[in-house]
Design an enzyme around this catalytic site. Sequence first.
Site: not given
Length: 400
Positions: A7, A179, A239, A383
Site C-alpha cells: 500500500n 474503503h 475532513r 483489507e
Amino acid sequence: MLVFILNAGSSSLKYQLMNPVTAETLAAGICERIGLDGVLKHEFGDDRELKMDVDMPTHKEAIESVLRTLTSGEGKVIDSTDEIEAIGHRAVHGGEKFSASVLVTDEVINEMKDLIPLAPLHNPANIMGMEICRELMPGKPNVAVFDTAFHQTMPDYAYMYALPYDQYAKHKIRKYGFHGTSHYFVSNEARKMLDKKHNTRIIVCHLGNGSSVSAVQNGECIDTSMGLTPVQGLMMGTRAGDIGAGALQYMMRQENLTIDDALNVLNKKSGILGISGKSSDLREVLEGMQNGDDRCRLAVDMVAYNIKKYVGSYVAALDGIDALCFTGGIGENAALIREKVCAGLDAMGLVIDPVKNNKRSKEARDIATNGSASRIFVIPTNEEFVIANDTFKIVSEMKK
C-alpha cells in the site's frame, strides 16, 4: 502461495507478507518519511518488532529495504524473494474502468494514469509501487485491488450528482466511494454471522481517521457516503464531510482563500480536529470530553449524529436492516460512539446491549440484545486479506 501486499502512499509504504490460503501473516510493517530520513518498522514472528533508520530517498529504496529485511538479518521470515509468488497492490481509484481487481499490465497502468485527476494524491504513488515491484521482481504477477471497485454496483440514481448531466458525460463527475475492500470484507463476514446469503440488508460503518458508511444488499453495494473524493460524507479525523457549497463559498470570500486553500481546510483542518481544537485522534477527544472540555463533547456528539443520520437513511434505502456493522479503529474500539449511534434506533429493530457493547474483544461479535430484531456486529476489518485473496484468485486462474 505467499503474497507480498503493498500500500504505497506519497511518503509512506505499508506492507504485509501473507499466505491467503491459511490467512497467516508472516510479517507486516511500514516505511515512513520516504524522501526525508527514512524509518522502517517491521513486525514478525511472535509479536517481535524492529525499528530501523534506513536511507530511503525514493520508494524504490524503501521497497528494496523491505525485501532485504524479509530475507535477511534479524527480521528474516523467508530465505529469498523467490518464495514470493505474487504482489497485491492497494489501488485507491479505479473510476468506472475497474469494477474488479485486475492483473497489472502496461495497459492497466496507462489507464490508471488517466485516472490521476480523480485521485492526484493517491494514484501516482500506487502506480509507482507497481512499476517498482515489476522492476525489482521481474516475471512475478502484480495485481491491483481498487478501493472503489466494490461500490461500482451502485445504481445510477445513487451515484449521480444533480449537476448538469454533461459534467458526468464529459468528466465522469459522480460518486465513487472508497474503503471498498473493508466494506466488502465486513459485509461478507456479517452474512456468515447471519448464516444468510440471500435477501440480506447490511449497513457497514467503517470508522477511523477516514470514515464511510455503505448500504449492502445481497452482497452488493447500493449506496455509500464518500463521493468523487474521500472528503464527502461523514465528519472524520481532519475532513469536514458533507458541507453546503454556499458555506464553502462564503468561507472563501471571508477568509480570502483560493480553492486549493479551501480544500486544504476541508481535508486537513476540519472534522474532529477542527471542532475539538484538540486532536484528530478520537481517543484524545473522548478524554478531553471526560475532563469537561465542551468542544470535545461537541465533536463527539457531531461524529455520532452524522453516523446515525446515514444509518437511518440507509435503512430506508434498503427497506429494512438485518445487521448494522461497526469496523475500523473507532468502530471496533469506541463503545461510546456505538452506543450513541444506536440510541433511539429501537423502532428500526436495532437494540444495543450495554454490557456486550462495553466488553472489549479482538474477535467479531454481536452486541445486540437477544431480543433485538436486527443484529449489531463489531467486526475487525481485514483489507489485506481481501487484497491477498484477490491476488491469489487471479494468479491461480493464470496458471490453469
